[in-house]
Design a protein around this motif. Sequence first.
Motif, PDB file in Angstrom:
ATOM      1  N   LEU A 136      67.381  37.911  36.261  1.00  0.00           N
ATOM      2  CA  LEU A 136      67.132  38.859  37.319  1.00  0.00           C
ATOM      3  C   LEU A 136      67.189  37.892  38.558  1.00  0.00           C
ATOM      4  N   LEU A 137      68.182  38.030  39.553  1.00  0.00           N
ATOM      5  CA  LEU A 137      68.447  37.585  40.682  1.00  0.00           C
ATOM      6  C   LEU A 137      68.138  38.327  41.751  1.00  0.00           C
ATOM      7  N   MET A 138      67.433  37.904  42.481  1.00  0.00           N
ATOM      8  CA  MET A 138      66.859  38.656  43.762  1.00  0.00           C
ATOM      9  C   MET A 138      66.842  37.931  44.859  1.00  0.00           C
ATOM     10  N   SER A 139      67.737  38.661  45.985  1.00  0.00           N
ATOM     11  CA  SER A 139      67.695  37.935  47.347  1.00  0.00           C
ATOM     12  C   SER A 139      67.843  39.052  48.478  1.00  0.00           C
ATOM     13  N   ASP A 140      67.313  38.626  49.686  1.00  0.00           N
ATOM     14  CA  ASP A 140      67.276  39.524  50.998  1.00  0.00           C
ATOM     15  C   ASP A 140      68.288  39.144  52.003  1.00  0.00           C
ATOM     16  N   GLY A 141      69.107  37.893  51.781  1.00  0.00           N
ATOM     17  CA  GLY A 141      69.916  37.388  52.579  1.00  0.00           C
ATOM     18  C   GLY A 141      71.171  36.721  52.027  1.00  0.00           C
ATOM     19  N   ASP A 166      70.160  43.319  54.810  1.00  0.00           N
ATOM     20  CA  ASP A 166      70.598  41.958  55.267  1.00  0.00           C
ATOM     21  C   ASP A 166      71.472  41.229  54.192  1.00  0.00           C
ATOM     22  N   PHE A 167      71.280  41.453  52.851  1.00  0.00           N
ATOM     23  CA  PHE A 167      71.878  40.782  51.728  1.00  0.00           C
ATOM     24  C   PHE A 167      73.366  41.035  51.612  1.00  0.00           C
ATOM     25  N   ARG A 168      74.260  40.142  51.051  1.00  0.00           N
ATOM     26  CA  ARG A 168      75.702  40.210  50.981  1.00  0.00           C
ATOM     27  C   ARG A 168      75.975  40.827  49.567  1.00  0.00           C
TER      28      ARG A 168
END
Length: 222
Positions: A134-139, A171-173
Motif C-alpha cells: 500500500l503506497l500512500m502519498s499526498d504530494g 495535491d498528489f500527482r
Amino acid sequence: MSEDLFNSLDFGSYEFANVKVSRKIPICLVLDCSGSMQGEKINELNVNIHRFLDYVRANGKAHRICDLCIITFGGDGVNVASGYDSIDNIKFVDLTASGCTPLGAAVEKAQELLDLRRSYYRNNGIEHYKPIMLLMSDGVPTDEYQSVAERFSKKVAERELKIFPVGIGTDFRLDILKLFSPIVTPKQIKDTSDFAKLFELLSSSSSNPDDDGLEKWFNDEF
C-alpha cells in the motif's frame, strides 16, 4: 501405563522442519509523513493504522498469516517503523508529519526488505501469498522515482506482487502514482470514510488474501 510401554510409543518428531508453518501474506505499508500531511491527514492515518493492527491481532487467521512491514518517508528521510514481522512484535508509534517527500527511496527500501523476507521464506520452507504493498502519498516526490517505478511496474505486470497506490487529498500527482502499478487505478482518499474503507478492505486481505475486494474498490467496480 508402564514405563516400558510409554517408551515404546511413537509421538513423532517435533523438529522445526516437520512442523507445518502457515502460508504467509506479506503486507507492506509505505506511508507519506512529509510536512504536507500535518493535521487531519496524519491523524486519520494514525487512527486507521491502529484499527488495522487491532483487526489483525483479533482475527485468528490474520494473526497467524499476516507478515507486516511499515515504512515511512518524510522528516529526515526514510524510516523503517517495522520490518516484516508478526503482529505480536509490532510496536506502532503514532506518526508525525514533517520534511520532504522521498517516495522513490521509500519504495526502494520496501523492495529491499521484501527481497530479504522472501529469502527468509525460501530458506525456511515457508510458502507465501502474493505480497501486497500500500503506497500512500499526498504530494509530489522530491527525489528520483522514475527508475524504481519502472522496476515495480514490471513486477506488478508479471504478477510478482500487488501495489495499491493511494493519493491523499488533492495535491498528489495521479500520473506519478500510476507509474508504480499498471493494473489498478490509484485511489483518491478525500475524507474519513475513504480512509476507513481503505483499511477495512486491507484488513479483509490480511485474513483472506484471495479476497479481491481491495482491487475492485480501486478499480471502482463496487
